[in-house]
Design a protein around this motif. Structure first.
Motif, PDB file in Angstrom:
ATOM      1  N   THR A  20     -51.187 -26.610  49.587  1.00 26.63           N
ATOM      2  CA  THR A  20     -50.705 -25.989  50.818  1.00 26.63           C
ATOM      3  C   THR A  20     -51.275 -24.589  50.980  1.00 26.63           C
ATOM      4  O   THR A  20     -51.676 -24.189  52.080  1.00 26.63           O
ATOM      5  N   VAL A  24     -53.440 -23.192  53.969  1.00 26.63           N
ATOM      6  CA  VAL A  24     -53.052 -21.982  54.690  1.00 26.63           C
ATOM      7  C   VAL A  24     -54.199 -20.971  54.662  1.00 26.63           C
ATOM      8  O   VAL A  24     -54.472 -20.283  55.657  1.00 26.63           O
ATOM      9  N   VAL A  27     -56.557 -21.842  57.413  1.00 26.00           N
ATOM     10  CA  VAL A  27     -56.103 -21.626  58.797  1.00 26.00           C
ATOM     11  C   VAL A  27     -55.343 -20.311  58.915  1.00 26.00           C
ATOM     12  O   VAL A  27     -54.367 -20.212  59.651  1.00 26.00           O
ATOM     13  N   TRP A  28     -55.767 -19.291  58.232  1.00 24.05           N
ATOM     14  CA  TRP A  28     -55.053 -18.027  58.162  1.00 24.05           C
ATOM     15  C   TRP A  28     -55.051 -17.267  59.488  1.00 24.05           C
ATOM     16  O   TRP A  28     -54.296 -16.344  59.669  1.00 24.05           O
ATOM     17  N   ASP A  30     -53.856 -18.100  62.346  1.00 25.46           N
ATOM     18  CA  ASP A  30     -52.552 -18.218  62.998  1.00 25.46           C
ATOM     19  C   ASP A  30     -51.470 -17.975  61.940  1.00 25.46           C
ATOM     20  O   ASP A  30     -51.164 -18.844  61.121  1.00 25.46           O
ATOM     21  N   THR A  32     -48.204 -17.568  62.139  1.00 28.43           N
ATOM     22  CA  THR A  32     -46.988 -18.368  62.271  1.00 28.43           C
ATOM     23  C   THR A  32     -47.175 -19.743  61.632  1.00 28.43           C
ATOM     24  O   THR A  32     -46.309 -20.231  60.899  1.00 28.43           O
ATOM     25  N   MET A  33     -48.322 -20.365  61.916  1.00 30.28           N
ATOM     26  CA  MET A  33     -48.608 -21.681  61.347  1.00 30.28           C
ATOM     27  C   MET A  33     -48.725 -21.584  59.822  1.00 30.28           C
ATOM     28  O   MET A  33     -48.236 -22.458  59.087  1.00 30.28           O
ATOM     29  N   ALA A  34     -49.341 -20.545  59.336  1.00 33.86           N
ATOM     30  CA  ALA A  34     -49.518 -20.386  57.891  1.00 33.86           C
ATOM     31  C   ALA A  34     -48.174 -20.222  57.190  1.00 33.86           C
ATOM     32  O   ALA A  34     -47.907 -20.871  56.166  1.00 33.86           O
ATOM     33  N   ALA A  36     -45.173 -21.102  58.341  1.00 29.83           N
ATOM     34  CA  ALA A  36     -44.381 -22.323  58.518  1.00 29.83           C
ATOM     35  C   ALA A  36     -44.853 -23.417  57.567  1.00 29.83           C
ATOM     36  O   ALA A  36     -44.037 -24.116  56.958  1.00 29.83           O
ATOM     37  N   THR A  37     -46.155 -23.568  57.421  1.00 28.11           N
ATOM     38  CA  THR A  37     -46.691 -24.589  56.520  1.00 28.11           C
ATOM     39  C   THR A  37     -46.332 -24.286  55.071  1.00 28.11           C
ATOM     40  O   THR A  37     -45.938 -25.179  54.317  1.00 28.11           O
ATOM     41  N   THR A  38     -46.435 -23.023  54.692  1.00 31.47           N
ATOM     42  CA  THR A  38     -46.082 -22.643  53.319  1.00 31.47           C
ATOM     43  C   THR A  38     -44.607 -22.898  53.043  1.00 31.47           C
ATOM     44  O   THR A  38     -44.256 -23.482  52.013  1.00 31.47           O
TER      45      THR A  38
END
Length: 104
Positions: A20, A24, A27-28, A30, A32-34, A36-38
């Motif tokens: 993960t 992340v 795709v660093w 974004d 928020t996405m990073a 949330a994924t973590t």
């Protein structure tokens, strides 16, 4: 609970978190996405560990209940044998008493 029992779960959770973090890192852009994924992968790993622990507790509980039932059945068997012996002894005493009365 021993470490050897959960070692595989811990290793798989670490691999999950590392993969993960690699995702992340890719795709660093974004944030928020990073984040949330973590958080999602950390919670998923924790859920797996928690589920494994609960299954082990359930297995231990089942083993304890089985042991208790076995002990109770042995006690019941012993009690029934004693009652049977007492009943047979009582019947034998009654028959011998009746037999003695008949021969008097």
């Amino acid at each position: 609970m021993e470490i050897r029992e959960v070692l595989v779960d811990i290793v798989l959770t670490i691999v999950l978190v590392l993969s993960t973090l690699t995702l992340v890192w890719r795709v660093w852009q974004d944030l928020t996405m990073a984040v949330a994924t973590t958080l999602m992968m950390l919670s998923l790993g924790g859920l797996f560990l928690s589920l494994g622990y609960k299954v082990q507790r359930l297995e231990a509980s089942i083993i304890a209940r089985e042991r208790t039932m076995r002990v109770n059945l042995e006690e019941l068997s012993t009690t029934m044998v004693q009652r049977y012996d007492n009943t047979v002894r009582h019947i034998d005493d009654t028959v011998s008493d009746i037999t003695r009365r008949m021969y008097r």
